[in-house]
Design an enzyme around this catalytic site. Structure first.
Site, PDB file in Angstrom:
ATOM      1  N   GLU A  46       0.818  -1.202   0.000  1.00 40.04           N
ATOM      2  CA  GLU A  46       0.000   0.000   0.000  1.00 40.04           C
ATOM      3  C   GLU A  46       0.859   1.262   0.000  1.00 40.04           C
ATOM      4  OE1 GLU A  46      -2.063  -2.881   2.957  1.00 40.04           O
ATOM      5  OE2 GLU A  46      -0.098  -2.633   2.023  1.00 40.04           O
TER       6      GLU A  46
ATOM      7  N   CYS B 170      -2.479  -3.783   7.273  1.00 42.70           N
ATOM      8  CA  CYS B 170      -2.088  -3.949   8.673  1.00 42.70           C
ATOM      9  C   CYS B 170      -2.415  -2.687   9.466  1.00 42.70           C
ATOM     10  CB  CYS B 170      -0.603  -4.272   8.777  1.00 42.70           C
ATOM     11  SG  CYS B 170       0.490  -2.897   8.344  1.00 42.70           S
TER      12      CYS B 170
ATOM     13  N   CYS C 289      -0.250   0.440   7.877  1.00 42.04           N
ATOM     14  CA  CYS C 289      -0.713   0.897   6.556  1.00 42.04           C
ATOM     15  C   CYS C 289      -2.063   1.596   6.657  1.00 42.04           C
ATOM     16  CB  CYS C 289      -0.822  -0.292   5.606  1.00 42.04           C
ATOM     17  SG  CYS C 289       0.785  -0.984   5.144  1.00 42.04           S
TER      18      CYS C 289
ATOM     19  N   THR D 234      23.551 -36.504  -2.185  1.00 44.96           N
ATOM     20  CA  THR D 234      23.404 -35.722  -3.410  1.00 44.96           C
ATOM     21  C   THR D 234      24.536 -34.721  -3.563  1.00 44.96           C
ATOM     22  OG1 THR D 234      20.988 -35.958  -3.399  1.00 44.96           O
ATOM     23  CG2 THR D 234      21.897 -34.084  -4.616  1.00 44.96           C
TER      24      THR D 234
ATOM     25  N   LEU E 197      22.461 -25.607  -6.456  1.00 44.35           N
ATOM     26  CA  LEU E 197      21.164 -25.380  -5.825  1.00 44.35           C
ATOM     27  C   LEU E 197      20.726 -23.919  -5.926  1.00 44.35           C
ATOM     28  CD1 LEU E 197      21.512 -27.637  -2.647  1.00 44.35           C
ATOM     29  CD2 LEU E 197      20.444 -28.203  -4.832  1.00 44.35           C
TER      30      LEU E 197
ATOM     31  N   ARG F 293      18.543 -20.326 -11.749  1.00 39.84           N
ATOM     32  CA  ARG F 293      19.215 -19.842 -12.945  1.00 39.84           C
ATOM     33  C   ARG F 293      18.202 -19.383 -14.004  1.00 39.84           C
ATOM     34  NH1 ARG F 293      22.229 -23.920 -10.842  1.00 39.84           N
ATOM     35  NH2 ARG F 293      21.570 -25.626 -12.196  1.00 39.84           N
TER      36      ARG F 293
ATOM     37  N   GLY G  40      18.327 -36.808  -2.099  1.00 36.65           N
ATOM     38  CA  GLY G  40      18.048 -37.969  -2.947  1.00 36.65           C
ATOM     39  C   GLY G  40      17.178 -39.021  -2.290  1.00 36.65           C
TER      40      GLY G  40
ATOM     41  N   ARG H 280      17.437 -41.406   0.009  1.00 35.58           N
ATOM     42  CA  ARG H 280      17.285 -41.559   1.466  1.00 35.58           C
ATOM     43  C   ARG H 280      16.419 -40.456   2.039  1.00 35.58           C
ATOM     44  NH1 ARG H 280      22.670 -42.373   4.731  1.00 35.58           N
ATOM     45  NH2 ARG H 280      21.088 -42.649   6.353  1.00 35.58           N
TER      46      ARG H 280
END
Length: 358
Positions: A54, A77, A86, A198, A206, A209, A292, A294
């Site tokens: 806002e 809020c 706000c 992994t 991780l 991109r 992975g 497990r």
């Protein structure tokens, strides 16, 4: 409700989506200010600690907003936090009308912002595009209710359920289009999680991109603290859960990685309740579990995951590493039942989205 209310609220929702994955512990919110049928200001909440949607919309106004209508995706809020209320700014600006998509799911705040505007003589309309707005903040609502992030388990498998060949090779099971989709999700989720297996096998970044994307927090489950010092995922946006005392690896802290010690569980990978409670305490609304085997086998055995998204590639391996390994169930009624939400084609793969029952 006016005929144009839906049109302008949809534009406020588009503003709100710009903040996805960037606002935790706050929800994504968008706002549009309309005068004489024209948009004169718009904005979204970009990050916790910065002004709310806002305020950005009011500051962007091309003309005096007095007498205008504010469209906002979440109830404004009325409390002092890291930023002022706000509601006071809305009242001071002389806005005539406020249209709200959905009320704040925080029980301490719900309805109070709306009431303050009504008490100030402002016309308030609620519930415009409410389903879309609730969907936009569903992770925030989940975190508000459970104090842990919404957990989505993502995997790419062959038609016979393998996530890798016997030698560990998994590049690539899914199509390029499917992999791009994962980067879109990384841009939206607060954190991604993988196991140490992994990391050692693939050494993944991780990161997100896509152009204009942002990297999620990288979470590593590493009970014995085996992570190589040169692992690409380490750094200031990385958190490692382990049963080993952090002081055993001062090199990790020196590089900005946060190491969290947890007690060793009686069985399994680590205590998922403790992991998710810690992530929830950081204000994280959403977590994507990327593997992975497990990790999949462990989290899917609990009632702490909320959704699965599985890319099924048109390939058959005839062996290799299964997505999950729960021993040798003897009956079909021992299977984990899921509720199917959506099935779609992406780059030749089938993306199945489902949630757990209950």
């Amino acid at each position: 409700m006016h005929a144009e209310d839906t049109t302008f609220m949809l534009q406020a929702l588009e503003q709100a989506r710009k903040g996805l994955g960037r606002t935790a512990p706050n929800p994504p919110v968008g706002a549009v200010i309309v005068k004489a049928g024209r948009i004169i200001g718009e904005g979204f909440h970009p990050a916790a600690g910065q002004p709310h949607a806002e305020i950005f919309a009011l500051k962007s106004c091309k003309e005096d907003p007095k007498g205008a209508t504010l469209y906002v995706t979440l109830e404004p809020c009325r409390h002092f936090g890291k930023t002022p209320p706000c509601t006071r700014a809305i009242i001071a600006a002389g806005l005539r009308r406020v249209v709200i998509a959905t009320r704040d799911p925080n029980p301490i705040m719900a309805g109070k912002g709306r009431q303050e505007l009504v008490d100030a003589g402002i016309e308030v309309v609620s519930g415009v595009c409410e389903d879309e707005a609730r969907d936009l903040i569903r992770w925030y609502t989940h975190w508000m209710m459970h104090k842990r992030p919404f957990v989505m388990v993502k995997a790419a498998v062959t038609l016979d359920g393998r996530i890798a060949a016997a030698g560990g090779d998994s590049k690539w099971i899914s199509s390029e289009a499917s992999r791009k989709k994962v980067h879109v999700w990384r841009n939206e989720f607060d954190a991604v999680l993988v196991g140490i297996g992994t990391v050692i096998k693939d050494d993944p970044l991780l990161t997100c991109r896509i152009e204009g994307g942002r990297d999620p927090l990288r979470v590593i489950i590493d009970p014995e603290l085996q992570i190589p010092a040169q692992a690409l995922c380490l750094g200031e946006r990385c958190l490692v859960f382990t049963t080993v005392r952090p002081e055993k690896r001062p090199d990790l802290a020196a590089g900005g990685t946060k190491v969290v010690h947890l007690d060793a569980p009686a069985q399994g990978t680590l205590d998922w309740k403790a992991i998710l409670a810690h992530l929830g305490s950081l204000g994280l609304h959403s977590l994507m579990v990327e593997g992975g085997g497990r990790i999949y086998s462990s989290i899917l055995k609990t009632d702490l995951f909320d959704q699965v998204r599985i890319f099924m590639a048109p390939k058959l391996l005839g062996g290799g590493m299964p997505m999950i390994d729960w021993g040798a169930p003897q009956r079909i009624d021992q299977a984990l039942d899921l509720v199917l939400d959506e099935v779609e084609m992406i780059g030749g793969d089938v993306l199945v989205t489902a949630h757990r029952e209950g």
